[in-house]
Motif scaffolding. Structure first.
Motif, PDB file in Angstrom:
ATOM      1  N   LEU A 203       0.824  -1.216   0.000  1.00 57.89           N
ATOM      2  CA  LEU A 203       0.000   0.000   0.000  1.00 57.89           C
ATOM      3  C   LEU A 203       0.856   1.264   0.000  1.00 57.89           C
ATOM      4  O   LEU A 203       0.559   2.221  -0.725  1.00 57.89           O
ATOM      5  N   ALA A 204       1.912   1.265   0.789  1.00 54.83           N
ATOM      6  CA  ALA A 204       2.762   2.461   0.845  1.00 54.83           C
ATOM      7  C   ALA A 204       3.477   2.655  -0.485  1.00 54.83           C
ATOM      8  O   ALA A 204       3.675   3.790  -0.940  1.00 54.83           O
ATOM      9  N   SER A 205       3.849   1.541  -1.132  1.00 57.14           N
ATOM     10  CA  SER A 205       4.523   1.644  -2.425  1.00 57.14           C
ATOM     11  C   SER A 205       3.586   2.245  -3.473  1.00 57.14           C
ATOM     12  O   SER A 205       4.038   2.832  -4.453  1.00 57.14           O
ATOM     13  N   ALA A 206       2.269   2.058  -3.274  1.00 57.25           N
ATOM     14  CA  ALA A 206       1.290   2.627  -4.210  1.00 57.25           C
ATOM     15  C   ALA A 206       0.845   4.022  -3.739  1.00 57.25           C
ATOM     16  O   ALA A 206      -0.186   4.538  -4.179  1.00 57.25           O
ATOM     17  N   ASN A 207       1.649   4.614  -2.856  1.00 55.88           N
ATOM     18  CA  ASN A 207       1.430   5.995  -2.398  1.00 55.88           C
ATOM     19  C   ASN A 207       0.162   6.215  -1.585  1.00 55.88           C
ATOM     20  O   ASN A 207      -0.372   7.322  -1.541  1.00 55.88           O
ATOM     21  N   HIS A 208      -0.319   5.169  -0.931  1.00 57.91           N
ATOM     22  CA  HIS A 208      -1.406   5.368   0.026  1.00 57.91           C
ATOM     23  C   HIS A 208      -0.804   5.796   1.362  1.00 57.91           C
ATOM     24  O   HIS A 208       0.343   5.479   1.661  1.00 57.91           O
ATOM     25  N   ARG A 209      -1.622   6.486   2.152  1.00 56.10           N
ATOM     26  CA  ARG A 209      -1.153   6.879   3.492  1.00 56.10           C
ATOM     27  C   ARG A 209      -1.396   5.707   4.443  1.00 56.10           C
ATOM     28  O   ARG A 209      -2.545   5.353   4.723  1.00 56.10           O
ATOM     29  N   VAL A 210      -0.308   5.114   4.909  1.00 58.45           N
ATOM     30  CA  VAL A 210      -0.405   3.874   5.685  1.00 58.45           C
ATOM     31  C   VAL A 210       0.156   4.088   7.093  1.00 58.45           C
ATOM     32  O   VAL A 210       1.272   4.587   7.249  1.00 58.45           O
ATOM     33  N   ALA A 211      -0.612   3.686   8.084  1.00 55.51           N
ATOM     34  CA  ALA A 211      -0.133   3.711   9.464  1.00 55.51           C
ATOM     35  C   ALA A 211       0.017   2.272   9.946  1.00 55.51           C
ATOM     36  O   ALA A 211      -0.893   1.458   9.765  1.00 55.51           O
ATOM     37  N   VAL A 212       1.159   1.964  10.535  1.00 48.85           N
ATOM     38  CA  VAL A 212       1.338   0.660  11.190  1.00 48.85           C
ATOM     39  C   VAL A 212       1.467   0.914  12.686  1.00 48.85           C
ATOM     40  O   VAL A 212       2.343   1.671  13.114  1.00 48.85           O
ATOM     41  N   VAL A 213       0.568   0.313  13.443  1.00 46.32           N
ATOM     42  CA  VAL A 213       0.590   0.452  14.902  1.00 46.32           C
ATOM     43  C   VAL A 213       1.154  -0.831  15.496  1.00 46.32           C
ATOM     44  O   VAL A 213       0.673  -1.924  15.180  1.00 46.32           O
ATOM     45  N   SER A 214       2.184  -0.703  16.339  1.00 42.98           N
ATOM     46  CA  SER A 214       2.782  -1.898  16.942  1.00 42.98           C
ATOM     47  C   SER A 214       3.083  -1.631  18.406  1.00 42.98           C
ATOM     48  O   SER A 214       3.651  -0.596  18.746  1.00 42.98           O
ATOM     49  N   LYS A 215       2.708  -2.573  19.269  1.00 41.40           N
ATOM     50  CA  LYS A 215       2.907  -2.308  20.706  1.00 41.40           C
ATOM     51  C   LYS A 215       4.371  -2.448  21.111  1.00 41.40           C
ATOM     52  O   LYS A 215       4.762  -1.974  22.162  1.00 41.40           O
TER      53      LYS A 215
ATOM     54  N   HIS B 120       4.085   5.034   7.793  1.00 41.82           N
ATOM     55  CA  HIS B 120       4.184   5.743   9.069  1.00 41.82           C
ATOM     56  C   HIS B 120       4.068   4.740  10.218  1.00 41.82           C
ATOM     57  O   HIS B 120       3.031   4.101  10.382  1.00 41.82           O
ATOM     58  N   PHE B 121       5.128   4.587  10.982  1.00 39.47           N
ATOM     59  CA  PHE B 121       5.102   3.633  12.099  1.00 39.47           C
ATOM     60  C   PHE B 121       4.746   4.339  13.415  1.00 39.47           C
ATOM     61  O   PHE B 121       5.353   5.349  13.761  1.00 39.47           O
ATOM     62  N   PHE B 122       3.767   3.775  14.109  1.00 41.73           N
ATOM     63  CA  PHE B 122       3.470   4.190  15.481  1.00 41.73           C
ATOM     64  C   PHE B 122       4.042   3.093  16.385  1.00 41.73           C
ATOM     65  O   PHE B 122       3.374   2.087  16.647  1.00 41.73           O
ATOM     66  N   ASP B 123       5.280   3.269  16.808  1.00 46.44           N
ATOM     67  CA  ASP B 123       5.929   2.244  17.635  1.00 46.44           C
ATOM     68  C   ASP B 123       5.514   2.397  19.094  1.00 46.44           C
ATOM     69  O   ASP B 123       5.339   3.517  19.582  1.00 46.44           O
ATOM     70  N   GLU B 124       5.434   1.272  19.784  1.00 52.60           N
ATOM     71  CA  GLU B 124       5.058   1.252  21.198  1.00 52.60           C
ATOM     72  C   GLU B 124       3.729   1.971  21.412  1.00 52.60           C
ATOM     73  O   GLU B 124       3.581   2.816  22.302  1.00 52.60           O
TER      74      GLU B 124
END
Lengths: 92, 587
Positions: free
Chosen positions: B26-38, B159-163
């Motif tokens: 998805l990010a490679s296709a220029n979508h705005r992507v959020a990954v949330v990881s604890k 876009h990574f939301f870490d922790e």
């Protein structure tokens, strides 16, 4: 200052959550068994160690390959000693 | 103070192989992507997968995807959906090449092609000779895949939301999923992530059992979020146990130890497998060995002061064999039991390893549930992939090398279908405030002060309860009592309290929210296991020892509301080939 230290300690505990059960157990046992707060230098060493990749940590802590850096080597030995103490006391 | 809102095209919860493969597309296709990881993304549990990825590349021995499909259907004990299995086995081939191009350092043959190893349950020509189908990057395939995907995602500006901990899904009155409410662990601040699409990729839930190979993070968060959002979970009774885990710790002692001639003994020194499997002995199938161990313990022949394990003897093999052929086991025993297995026996107990069940999806990774028209209506905007999902390719039992494949193929499929969905639904829908209220109320519940049981006590009791009442030894009475006890335990959570109410890195609060999740998936597992009155794949019942295709060739669906279990048909029709009809599963 003391609340900062407490927050640091909690942050450290969350850093001990890894992708592998073996590392979870080793780090959580070490943290639980600390009878005194870590010094600033020890804290920095542990943060440095926790910043390493899980496979690297597995090699050092379980695979028996020692890190080259003496301070990390000493810390790895302490973590293993804490585990070995925990194992011995649970057998008793 | 108002909540902060962020907006994305795709929200991906979980940063293991499934989540990162979807995110990358998805990010490679220029979508705005959020990954949330604890946790930090490269500490996801995918890192622990050593085995490899099955794909019929035919680099070592003849192979094709149709043989792989046969093995997977048979391995699933005919409960897998054959359209999804066909998709997985066909897509395995381009998926592995895609990973190779992304930079995963697969082990090579001398001719430069990807090396493939033989693994149990894999055959040529529909049950014939052993196949060589598993592609591996030495013994660290999961690690290699996870790191490659992470680096590629950084490059693609995911876009990574870490922790950051995902608390609950946001779902409007029309049933459309609009994102999730999450909690920044560092600050304790909740954040609303509004997203046109949401992918649950949170992995398994082995932590619901006392003895497990799963890391501490595997607490069934995505499954429980789905349940609380009114989505059922499927086939939760099918949980894979390994017979020999390190007692009290959970790490796996591979079958290789028994393959080399190791055997199990009870407190009387008796080689008890002689009674349970007189021919195959210690090499009988996993469920037989696991149940034998638990039976010995239940009947008072367990070892140690608490009589809670049996012993795996390797000392008769000689130090040379043990140290050269089983070095990984020697390391684990040295560190976690303080023994040398060439001299002393290993304390073992069955260990929970892998969930075949999860959030029901179709082969495009869309979450599906019966709502009005049929058993599989898509929940708009919601996707699931990986161990938290049930697509269902593993059915009642999973083959080695198919779990990394599952996360990669269906992570990729999720990415593809999310692109389609976004082209048809280009705008954010309004988020009604009242969708947030119950989630904030749940957060506030854990902020109540006063006396109450600590979370870790309730959690330890839950894990023991699940091991005792829904582990490898299953019959009606044991499980019915388990359901009763779990209902009582669920009440106890209402009265549990946190001692620490600080905001910064309050990991106790996260552990409390994880406990909520574990209780929900635990109930789903127990209720499905109690309902299914047959033995199939990993679910084996003492009181119903046979597979019953007449009554039970069906999936189970569990709803949180009323702890309800219902049936759902198995998709026995593949896409382009003939169905494989059920046969006795003999190896």
């Amino acid at each position: 200052m003391s609340s900062q230290t407490e927050a640091d300690r909690r942050r450290l505990r969350w850093q001990c959550r890894r992708g592998m059960l073996e590392l979870d157990l080793l780090f959580s046992t070490f943290i639980d068994q600390l009878d005194a707060p870590l010094s600033a230098a020890e804290h920095a060493d542990l943060l440095h160690l926790l910043g390493c990749q899980d496979q690297q940590l597995h090699d050092w802590l379980i695979g028996g390959n020692e890190p080259e850096e003496p301070r990390l080597r000493a810390l790895v030995a302490r973590i293993l000693a804490a585990q070995s103490g925990a194992t011995a006391s649970s057998d008793a | 103070m108002g909540l902060q809102h962020r907006h994305f095209d795709a929200l991906i919860i979980g940063a293991g192989g499934a989540g990162l493969n979807a995110a990358l597309r998805l990010a490679s296709a220029n979508h705005r992507v959020a990954v949330v990881s604890k946790v930090f993304p490269t500490r996801s549990h995918t890192v622990a997968a050593q085995g490899g990825v099955n794909a019929a590349l035919a680099n070592v021995l003849p192979d094709n995807w149709h043989w792989h499909m046969f093995d997977t259907v048979k391995g699933s004990d005919y409960l897998g959906d054959q359209d999804a299995i066909e998709t997985m086995c066909r897509e395995a081939i381009p998926t592995v090449y895609e990973l190779e191009h992304a930079g995963v350092p697969f082990s090579r043959l001398d001719n430069g092609k990807i090396y493939q190893r033989a693994f149990g349950g894999m055959s040529q020509n529909f049950g014939g000779e052993q196949a060589a189908r598993t592609c591996a990057a030495a013994d660290r395939t999961g690690h290699a895949i996870l790191h490659t995907l992470y680096q590629q995602n950084i490059r693609a500006r995911t876009h990574f939301f870490d922790e950051v901990f995902a608390v609950d899904l946001l779902r409007d009155d029309a049933g459309v999923v609009l994102g999730a409410l999450v909690l920044d662990i560092a600050t304790g601040e909740p954040l609303v992530i509004e997203s046109k699409t949401t992918l649950l990729a949170t992995g398994g839930y082995g932590q619901v059992f006392r003895t497990t190979t799963n890391a501490f993070i595997n607490t069934g968060d995505g499954m429980a979020m789905a349940l609380r959002a009114g989505v059922p979970v499927q086939d939760m009774e099918f949980y894979q146990f390994h017979p020999t885990g390190v007692a009290g710790k959970g790490m796996l002692i591979t079958e290789g130890a028994r393959g080399e001639g190791g055997y199990l003994i009870n407190a009387q020194g008796e080689r008890f497998m002689e009674r349970y499997a007189p021919n195959a002995l210690d090499l009988a199938s996993r469920d037989v060995v696991a149940r034998a161990i638990v039976t010995e313990i239940r009947e008072g022949r367990g070892c140690g002061p608490h009589q809670d394990h049996v012993l795996l003897k390797l000392d008769h093999l000689g130090a040379d064999v043990v140290h050269h052929r089983l070095p990984g086991i020697v390391d684990i025993c040295r560190v976690f039991q303080g023994i040398d297995p060439a001299k002393q026996p290993i304390q073992v107990f069955p260990t929970a390893h892998y969930a075949m069940g999860g959030i029901p999806t179709d082969r495009a990774a869309r979450v599906v549930a019966p709502v009005h028209k049929g058993p599989e209506e898509a929940v708009p905007g919601l996707y699931a992939a990986g161990e938290c999902a049930c697509v269902s390719v593993h059915g009642a039992n999973r083959l080695g090398g198919n779990s990394l494949l599952d996360i990669l193929v269906f992570g990729r499929a999720a990415g593809q279908d999310i692109e389609r969905y976004l082209s048809e639904n280009p705008h954010h829908r309004p988020l009604p405030q009242h969708t947030l209220d119950p989630i904030l109320a749940r957060l506030e519940r854990w902020d109540r002060h006063g006396e109450g049981e600590p979370v870790h006590v309730v959690k330890a009791d839950l894990r023991k309860l699940m091991e005792d009442h829904c582990g490898v030894f299953r019959d009606h009475d044991t499980m019915a009592k388990g359901v009763e006890k779990l209902r009582t335990l669920r009440e106890r959570i209402e009265h549990a309290r946190l001692q620490d109410h600080s905001q910064i890195f309050n990991t106790a609060r996260i552990e409390a929210l994880e406990l909520d999740n574990l209780v929900d998936v635990g109930m789903a597992t127990l209720a499905c296991a109690l309902a299914r009155e047959e033995s199939r794949g990993a679910h084996s019942r003492i009181d119903f020892p046979e597979r019953d295709d007449v009554h039970w060739m069906q999936h189970s669906l569990f709803w949180r509301e009323g702890d309800r279990v219902e049936a759902k048909p198995v998709r026995t029709k593949p896409l382009t080939v003939e169905s494989f009809p059920p046969k006795a599963r003999v190896y």
